[in-house]
Design a protein around this motif. Sequence first.
Motif, PDB file in Angstrom:
ATOM      1  N   LEU A 102       0.833  -1.196   0.000  1.00  0.00           N
ATOM      2  CA  LEU A 102       0.000   0.000   0.000  1.00  0.00           C
ATOM      3  C   LEU A 102       0.878   1.260   0.000  1.00  0.00           C
ATOM      4  N   TRP A 109      -5.427   2.819  -2.496  1.00  0.00           N
ATOM      5  CA  TRP A 109      -6.867   2.651  -2.349  1.00  0.00           C
ATOM      6  C   TRP A 109      -7.353   3.366  -1.091  1.00  0.00           C
ATOM      7  N   ARG A 110      -8.414   4.128  -1.207  1.00  0.00           N
ATOM      8  CA  ARG A 110      -9.061   4.849  -0.102  1.00  0.00           C
ATOM      9  C   ARG A 110      -8.260   6.049   0.408  1.00  0.00           C
ATOM     10  N   TYR A 111      -7.141   6.383  -0.237  1.00  0.00           N
ATOM     11  CA  TYR A 111      -6.360   7.519   0.241  1.00  0.00           C
ATOM     12  C   TYR A 111      -6.267   8.619  -0.804  1.00  0.00           C
ATOM     13  N   ARG A 158      -4.767  -0.645  -5.882  1.00  0.00           N
ATOM     14  CA  ARG A 158      -5.075  -1.517  -4.761  1.00  0.00           C
ATOM     15  C   ARG A 158      -4.271  -2.809  -4.926  1.00  0.00           C
ATOM     16  N   ILE A 205      -5.705   5.371  -8.641  1.00  0.00           N
ATOM     17  CA  ILE A 205      -5.558   4.714  -7.349  1.00  0.00           C
ATOM     18  C   ILE A 205      -5.226   3.250  -7.614  1.00  0.00           C
ATOM     19  N   THR A 242     -13.442   8.956  -8.982  1.00  0.00           N
ATOM     20  CA  THR A 242     -13.541   8.024 -10.103  1.00  0.00           C
ATOM     21  C   THR A 242     -14.782   8.384 -10.923  1.00  0.00           C
ATOM     22  N   GLU A 271      -9.679  14.471  -1.702  1.00  0.00           N
ATOM     23  CA  GLU A 271     -11.114  14.760  -1.812  1.00  0.00           C
ATOM     24  C   GLU A 271     -11.499  15.374  -3.157  1.00  0.00           C
ATOM     25  N   TYR A 277      -2.258   7.150  -5.858  1.00  0.00           N
ATOM     26  CA  TYR A 277      -2.592   7.057  -4.430  1.00  0.00           C
ATOM     27  C   TYR A 277      -3.032   5.645  -4.106  1.00  0.00           C
ATOM     28  N   GLN A 304     -17.817   7.575  -8.968  1.00  0.00           N
ATOM     29  CA  GLN A 304     -18.068   8.540  -7.884  1.00  0.00           C
ATOM     30  C   GLN A 304     -18.632   9.847  -8.421  1.00  0.00           C
TER      31      GLN A 304
END
Length: 127
Positions: free
Chosen positions: A6, A24-26, A55, A53, A33, A29, A22, A36
């Motif tokens: 990660l 995943w999840r980081y 993963r 991102i 995607t 803001e 980045y 999203q």
Amino acid sequence: MSRLTLADCFDPAGERFGIPTYPWRYAPEDLATRRQLRIRGLRPGGQDIAAQILRPRRRREPLTAYLYRVDLARPVRPMTPARWAALAKANAARRRCPECGRDAGYVIPPTLGMCVTCAYPEEQRAA
Ligand SMILES: [Zn+2]
């Protein structure tokens, strides 16, 4: 790309991956995607991919998702009567059998290339 952790995925300057990356999840803001954006009624609107991102996955290539700038995103175009009409026309064309020229009532399966009645005349007669 094996053994990617990660922490390896944190590359906001894009020195390792060529584009800002980045884990995943980081992601910041202000990036999102395509999915999203869609939830917020937005679309990329022709802008280039701003970042990605990653993963990491065990013994497989990492999952990748592309990110777009939210501030450059545009609202999803609303459906107008003309766009609905164009959509209906396109769907009707996909239901029309090229063999008998009739509206099959379903989308012609690409594997058959014609309606089921034309593809299997024997079975239709038996039934
Ligand atoms: Zn047919």
